[in-house]
Write an enzyme that holds these catalytic residues in place. Structure first.
Site, PDB file in Angstrom:
ATOM      1  N   GLU A 258      53.248  35.882 -14.669  1.00  0.00           N
ATOM      2  CA  GLU A 258      52.190  36.249 -13.723  1.00  0.00           C
ATOM      3  C   GLU A 258      52.387  37.718 -13.433  1.00  0.00           C
ATOM      4  O   GLU A 258      53.348  38.086 -12.752  1.00  0.00           O
ATOM      5  CB  GLU A 258      52.339  35.458 -12.414  1.00  0.00           C
ATOM      6  CG  GLU A 258      52.214  33.968 -12.561  1.00  0.00           C
ATOM      7  CD  GLU A 258      50.832  33.540 -12.995  1.00  0.00           C
ATOM      8  OE1 GLU A 258      49.880  34.316 -12.824  1.00  0.00           O
ATOM      9  OE2 GLU A 258      50.726  32.433 -13.527  1.00  0.00           O
ATOM     10  N   CYS A 297      48.937  40.345  -5.514  1.00  0.00           N
ATOM     11  CA  CYS A 297      48.596  40.472  -6.937  1.00  0.00           C
ATOM     12  C   CYS A 297      47.114  40.202  -7.163  1.00  0.00           C
ATOM     13  O   CYS A 297      46.545  40.631  -8.152  1.00  0.00           O
ATOM     14  CB  CYS A 297      49.432  39.493  -7.741  1.00  0.00           C
ATOM     15  SG  CYS A 297      49.296  37.815  -7.124  1.00  0.00           S
TER      16      CYS A 297
HETATM   17  P1  NAP Z   1      58.970  43.945 -10.473  1.00  0.00           P
HETATM   18  O1  NAP Z   1      59.605  45.221 -10.122  1.00  0.00           O
HETATM   19  O2  NAP Z   1      58.443  43.776 -11.835  1.00  0.00           O
HETATM   20  O3  NAP Z   1      60.060  42.826 -10.155  1.00  0.00           O
HETATM   21  C1  NAP Z   1      59.753  41.473 -10.296  1.00  0.00           C
HETATM   22  C2  NAP Z   1      61.038  40.672 -10.344  1.00  0.00           C
HETATM   23  O4  NAP Z   1      61.742  40.972 -11.533  1.00  0.00           O
HETATM   24  C3  NAP Z   1      61.998  40.981  -9.204  1.00  0.00           C
HETATM   25  O5  NAP Z   1      62.609  39.787  -8.795  1.00  0.00           O
HETATM   26  C4  NAP Z   1      62.992  41.895  -9.862  1.00  0.00           C
HETATM   27  O6  NAP Z   1      64.251  41.881  -9.217  1.00  0.00           O
HETATM   28  C5  NAP Z   1      63.079  41.254 -11.218  1.00  0.00           C
HETATM   29  N1  NAP Z   1      63.690  42.084 -12.228  1.00  0.00           N
HETATM   30  C6  NAP Z   1      63.537  43.407 -12.443  1.00  0.00           C
HETATM   31  N2  NAP Z   1      64.290  43.779 -13.485  1.00  0.00           N
HETATM   32  C7  NAP Z   1      64.923  42.683 -13.923  1.00  0.00           C
HETATM   33  C8  NAP Z   1      65.873  42.444 -14.963  1.00  0.00           C
HETATM   34  N3  NAP Z   1      66.289  43.404 -15.761  1.00  0.00           N
HETATM   35  N4  NAP Z   1      66.334  41.192 -15.115  1.00  0.00           N
HETATM   36  C9  NAP Z   1      65.920  40.186 -14.322  1.00  0.00           C
HETATM   37  N5  NAP Z   1      65.047  40.370 -13.318  1.00  0.00           N
HETATM   38  C10 NAP Z   1      64.553  41.608 -13.135  1.00  0.00           C
HETATM   39  O7  NAP Z   1      57.784  43.589  -9.489  1.00  0.00           O
HETATM   40  P2  NAP Z   1      57.778  43.704  -7.902  1.00  0.00           P
HETATM   41  O8  NAP Z   1      57.801  45.145  -7.567  1.00  0.00           O
HETATM   42  O9  NAP Z   1      58.764  42.816  -7.264  1.00  0.00           O
HETATM   43  O10 NAP Z   1      56.368  43.102  -7.583  1.00  0.00           O
HETATM   44  C11 NAP Z   1      55.177  43.840  -7.659  1.00  0.00           C
HETATM   45  C12 NAP Z   1      54.406  43.513  -8.896  1.00  0.00           C
HETATM   46  O11 NAP Z   1      54.290  42.126  -9.055  1.00  0.00           O
HETATM   47  C13 NAP Z   1      53.013  44.041  -8.850  1.00  0.00           C
HETATM   48  O12 NAP Z   1      52.725  44.665 -10.046  1.00  0.00           O
HETATM   49  C14 NAP Z   1      52.147  42.805  -8.668  1.00  0.00           C
HETATM   50  O13 NAP Z   1      50.864  42.892  -9.213  1.00  0.00           O
HETATM   51  C15 NAP Z   1      52.944  41.758  -9.332  1.00  0.00           C
HETATM   52  N6  NAP Z   1      52.689  40.454  -8.768  1.00  0.00           N
HETATM   53  C16 NAP Z   1      52.044  39.533  -9.508  1.00  0.00           C
HETATM   54  C17 NAP Z   1      51.791  38.288  -8.987  1.00  0.00           C
HETATM   55  C18 NAP Z   1      51.081  37.233  -9.781  1.00  0.00           C
HETATM   56  O14 NAP Z   1      51.063  36.092  -9.355  1.00  0.00           O
HETATM   57  N7  NAP Z   1      50.515  37.552 -10.906  1.00  0.00           N
HETATM   58  C19 NAP Z   1      52.211  37.969  -7.695  1.00  0.00           C
HETATM   59  C20 NAP Z   1      52.854  38.933  -6.963  1.00  0.00           C
HETATM   60  C21 NAP Z   1      53.096  40.183  -7.505  1.00  0.00           C
HETATM   61  P3  NAP Z   1      64.786  43.146  -8.367  1.00  0.00           P
HETATM   62  O15 NAP Z   1      63.940  43.236  -7.178  1.00  0.00           O
HETATM   63  O16 NAP Z   1      66.183  42.753  -8.042  1.00  0.00           O
HETATM   64  O17 NAP Z   1      64.687  44.334  -9.260  1.00  0.00           O
END
Ligand code: NAP
Length: 681
Positions: A258, A297
Site C-alpha cells: 500500500e 494516504c
Molecule cells: P516510509 O518512510 O516508506 O516507511 C514505511 C515503513 O517502512 C516504516 O515502518 C519504516 O520504518 C519502514 N522501513 C523503512 N525502511 C525500512 C527498511 N530498510 N526495512 C524495513 N522497514 C523499513 O513511509 P512513512 O513515512 O512511514 O509513511 C508515509 C508514506 O506512506 C506516504 O508516502 C503515504 O502515502 C504512505 N502511506 C500509504 C498508505 C496506504 O494505505 N497506501 C497508508 C499510509 C501511508 P522506520 O520508520 O523505522 O524507518
C-alpha cells in the site's frame, strides 16, 4: 513528561534494545519524548516463535473462535482507548484525528469479527466459490478451498496511522489464522507499543499470535520463506527497496504493498455554484486537506474541476481554509494539529518545492500563519496549502510528487474525458472521487478511470448525509490501488482475509469434497437420521442427514385452486394453447411457487420442535416443468451448519424436488434456524 523507553515484544517477552536507541520527538513542541531500537533482537527466533507457537495455536481454533477473540480484543481496547488518545496527541493528532486512527482501528477489527462469524464457517477450511462440475455424471468434482499460510505475516506500517495501521492488518491476519510480527514506523511507534501492551495484557490471543519490533528490522526479510507474507504500507521508495530484496522473489514470499498515491477528486460538469454538490465538494476538499494535517494516504492531492468553476471554487476553498484553527492538538478549539515530526514537515516543504514551477499558490504561507496554544516554530506545524495548476496537461510533477501533508492542487478540465485523463495521470491511485448528481457522469468516469483506481467514491445530495468521506478506507471495501499505489489490496471484507491464506483447487468425488469442506455435496452419502430431521436439535443434526418424502400428484384442480387463491393467473398455468406456443412448456404447467409449497407440505414435521424459523431460500432453480398428473416427491438433506448463538444455529438444507421419472424438477437451499435442544415450546 518522562521519557518513554520503548520495548520490543519478542518471543512472548518485552525486551529493550541492546544498542543505542533512536530518539523520537513530540510533534507539537519538538521535545524528545521517547527512544526506540531493536538492536540485539534475534529475528530468526521471532519467526520460529510465530510459526511454532503462535501459528499452531491459532490454527487449532476455528474461524469463529478467532472471530470471537477479535471481538473481545476490540472491546478490550475500546474500554481503554482514552489512554491511547493521550499518547496520540503527541503525534500531532487532534481528538477527531485520534478517533480516525484508534476508533477506526477498533471498528475495523469489529467488522472483521462480525464478518468472520457471518461469512466464514465454524471450521478450519474456507470454501471459496461453488462446486465446479468436472464430469458428466457428477462423480468427479472440483472445489476451491482456502487454508491459512503456515508462516508468519510481517506487517510494516507507515507513521500516520500507528493504531489503525496495525489493527487493519492484524484483524484479517489473525482471523485467517496467521501470526504476525508488527513493525510500526519509528516516529509514532510509542502509540503502537502502548496499544500492543494492552493487547498482550488482555491475554485474549495465544502467545506468538503477535510480536512487535520498534526500530529496524535487521535481517528479518532475508529470513522469510515460502509460507510467509509481507504486508507493507509506506512510501513507494521504501516499498521498492523492500520488495526487491532478493529473498522475496527467490522464496515467492507474498508482498502486499500500500503505497503513496496522487488521489484526485473531480467536480462533475453538472455542478453549479448554487447546487448542493458545490458546497459538498468544498467540504470534502477542506476535510481531506486538514484531517490528520493531510497525512492520509487517501487524501485529495489533486482537485480537478470544470475550467469555469476554477475561480469560484478556489475562492471558496481558500476562504474556508482561512477559518481553520491550527494549533495544539490537545486544545478543543484546534481543528488542525501538527504534522507527526519536524522531519515530516521538512519533507512536505521539499516535495512542494519540486512542483512549485508548475503551480501558483492560492492559499497557505508556511512562513506566515497563526498557531494557537503552541510555539509555531518548535512544533511541526504547517498551514493548509492550496495551489492552482493552470496547465495540467503541460505539467508533470503535480501528477507525480506526493507532498504528504495539508497540500492540494486545483486544476481545470475541459470535458469529462479530459477530467478522467487527468485523474489517470496519477499513475494508479488508492481512491478517486467524483462529486456529481448526474449518474451518466459517474458511469463515464467509471468506464474511463476505474482501472486506475482501487476505489471510486461518488457523492451527491442523495448520499451526503450518510457518506463516509473520500478519504476513509472501509473494512468492507477494498483498500489499495494499481500502479503507483502499490498494486496491492487490503481489507475488502473476507477478501482481505484470503490474502493470508492459500487457495487450493481440490478435485475428487462428492464424498471427499464433503469431508474436506464440511458442507454436503450432491452425490455424497446421505446417512438416515435417527428421526425426522425437524425433530433433531442443531447438535444432533449431521451433515448429509437426509430424508426422502412420499410422492403426491399435482392435479389441474390444484393449479386452478392455487391460481384463484393467489391471483397468479399467468397464462402458462391457465391457457393450454398459449402455454404450448411458449418454447418452454408442453401445455399448462404447475406454478413454481405451488411446487415449493407442496414441497414444504411434504417434508415439514408440523409439531413444535427445534426448527425455529425458515429464514430464506437460496439458489432456486426450476429445472423441468410439472404438468397436471405428474407426481412429485422431495429429498431434504442437511447441507451446512453454522452456529449463531449458544441457543441456536443456522442449518441450510439442500432440497431437490423430483417427478415420477426421478427427474429433478426444482432445486434450492432452504435456510432455517434450529435450536440446540430437541424441544422448544
Ligand atoms: P516510509 O518512510 O516508506 O516507511 C514505511 C515503513 O517502512 C516504516 O515502518 C519504516 O520504518 C519502514 N522501513 C523503512 N525502511 C525500512 C527498511 N530498510 N526495512 C524495513 N522497514 C523499513 O513511509 P512513512 O513515512 O512511514 O509513511 C508515509 C508514506 O506512506 C506516504 O508516502 C503515504 O502515502 C504512505 N502511506 C500509504 C498508505 C496506504 O494505505 N497506501 C497508508 C499510509 C501511508 P522506520 O520508520 O523505522 O524507518
Amino acid at each position: 513528561m518522562t521519557l518513554m523507553r520503548l520495548q520490543n515484544f519478542a518471543c512472548g517477552k518485552w525486551v529493550s534494545s541492546r544498542g543505542t536507541p533512536r530518539p523520537i520527538y513530540g510533534a507539537t513542541d519538538g521535545a524528545k519524548i521517547a527512544e526506540a531500537g531493536s538492536d540485539g533482537l534475534d529475528f530468526q527466533k521471532m519467526i520460529e516463535f510465530a510459526t511454532r507457537t503462535g501459528g499452531p495455536a491459532l490454527r487449532e481454533m476455528t474461524f469463529h473462535d478467532r472471530a470471537r477473540r477479535l471481538k473481545a480484543l476490540a472491546l478490550y481496547l475500546q474500554e481503554r482507548r482514552t489512554q491511547l488518545y493521550q499518547l496520540s496527541t503527541l503525534t500531532g493528532a487532534t481528538l477527531s484525528d485520534s478517533k480516525i486512527d484508534i476508533d477506526g482501528g477498533i471498528g475495523t477489527m469489529l467488522v472483521f469479527a462480525s464478518k468472520g462469524r457471518r461469512e466464514m464457517p465454524d471450521s478450519h477450511v474456507y470454501l471459496d466459490g461453488p462446486v465446479e462440475h468436472l464430469s458428466r455424471a457428477g462423480s468427479f468434482l472440483g472445489q476451491h478451498v482456502a487454508t491459512p499460510l503456515r508462516g508468519v505475516a510481517v506487517h510494516i506500517n507507515a507513521f500516520n496511522f500507528p493504531v489503525w495501521g496495525m489493527l487493519e492488518k492484524l484483524a484479517p491476519s489473525l482471523l485467517a489464522g496467521v501470526p504476525a510480527i508488527v513493525k510500526p514506523a519509528t516516529a509514532t511507534s510509542y502509540l503502537t507499543e502502548a496499544c500492543m501492551r494492552l493487547m498482550d495484557e488482555s491475554g485474549i490471543f495465544p502467545a506468538g499470535a503477535f510480536q512487535l519490533i520498534v526500530g529496524g528490522t535487521g535481517n528479518l526479510l532475508d529470513l522469510l520463506g515460502p509460507q510467509d507474507i509481507v504486508s507493507f504500507t509506506g512510501s513507494a521508495q521504501t516499498s521498492l527497496m523492500l520488495r526487491t530484496n532478493p529473498n522475496i522473489p527467490k522464496n515467492g514470499v507474498r508482498f502486499l504493498a500500500e503505497q503513496d498515491s496522487l488521489n484526485a477528486s473531480v467536480l462533475g460538469p453538472d455542478v453549479t455554484p448554487d447546487s448542493p454538490e458545490f458546497d459538498l465538494f468544498i467540504k470534502e476538499a477542506v476535510r481531506e486537506m486538514t484531517a490528520k494535517a493531510g497525512q492520509k494516504c487517501t487524501a485529495i492531492r489533486r482537485m480537478i474541476v470544470p475550467d469555469k468553476m476554477l475561480a469560484p471554487l478556489g475562492e471558496a476553498i481558500a476562504a474556508k481554509l482561512a477559518r481553520t484553527v491550527i494549533g495544539n492538538p490537545a486544545e478543543r478549539a484546534t481543528q488542525m494539529g501538527a504534522l507527526a515530526s519536524a522531519a515530516q514537515k521538512a519533507d512536505v516543504l521539499a516535495q512542494v518545492q519540486k512542483f512549485s514551477g508548475e503551480v501558483t499558490r492560492l492559499y497557505g504561507d508556511p512562513e506566515g500563519f497563526e498557531v494557537v496554544g503552541a510555539d509555531r516554530d518548535k512544533g511541526a506545524f504547517l498551514p493548509p496549502m492550496l495551489f492552482v495548476c493552470a496547465d495540467p496537461d503541460g505539467a508533470s510533477k503535480v501528477h507525480e510528487v506526493e507532498a504528504f501533508g495539508p497540500v492540494a492542487t486545483l486544476m481545470p478540465y475541459r470535458d469529462l474525458s479530459h477530467a478522467a485523463a487527468l485523474m489517470n495521470r496519477g499513475g494508479g491511485s488508492l481512491v478517486g472521487s467524483v462529486i456529481t448528481h448526474d449518474p451518466a457522469v459517474a458511469r463515464e468516469i467509471t468506464l474511463a478511470s476505474a482501472a486506475w483506481h482501487g476505489r471510486l467514491y461518488f457523492n451527491d445530495r442523495d448520499s451526503m448525509g450518510e457518506s463516509t468521506g473520500h478519504g476513509s478506507p472501509l473494512p468492507h471495501m477494498v483498500h489499495g490501488g494499481p500502479g503507483r499505489a502499490g498494486g496491492g489490496e487490503e481489507l475488502g471484507g473476507i477478501r482481505g482475509v484470503l490474502h493470508y491464506m492459500q487457495r487450493t483447487a481440490i478435485q475428487g468425488s462428492p464424498r471427499m469434497l464433503t469431508e474436506i469442506g464440511g458442507v454436503w455435496v450432491k452425490g455424497a452419502e446421505t446417512p438416515k437420521p435417527p428421526a425426522h430431521p425437524f425433530t433433531l436439535g442443531y447438535d444432533e443434526l449431521q451433515i448429509g442427514h437426509s430424508i426422502t418424502t412420499e410422492a403426491r400428484e399435482v392435479t389441474l384442480a390444484d393449479i386452478e385452486h392455487f391460481a384463484a387463491f393467489t391471483g397468479d393467473m399467468f397464462y402458462a398455468h391457465m391457457d393450454d394453447e398459449a402455454a404450448r406456443a411458449n418454447p418452454f412448456f408442453p401445455g399448462r404447467v404447475a406454478h413454481g411457487y405451488l411446487l415449493l409449497s407442496f414441497a414444504a407440505g411434504l417434508f415439514v414435521e408440523p409439531n413444535p420442535g427445534p426448527v425455529l424459523a425458515n429464514t430464506g431460500l437460496n439458489g432456486l432453480h426450476f429445472q423441468k416443468p410439472v404438468s397436471p398428473g405428474d407426481r412429485i416427491y422431495v429429498r431434504l438433506t442437511v447441507a451446512r451448519k453454522t452456529p449463531r448463538t449458544a441457543e441456536y444455529g443456522e442449518v441450510r438444507w439442500a432440497v431437490t424436488v423430483f417427478n415420477q421419472e426421478n427427474e429433478e424438477v426444482a432445486e434450492y437451499e432452504l435456510l432455517t434456524m434450529v435450536a440446540c435442544g430437541r424441544q422448544v415450546r
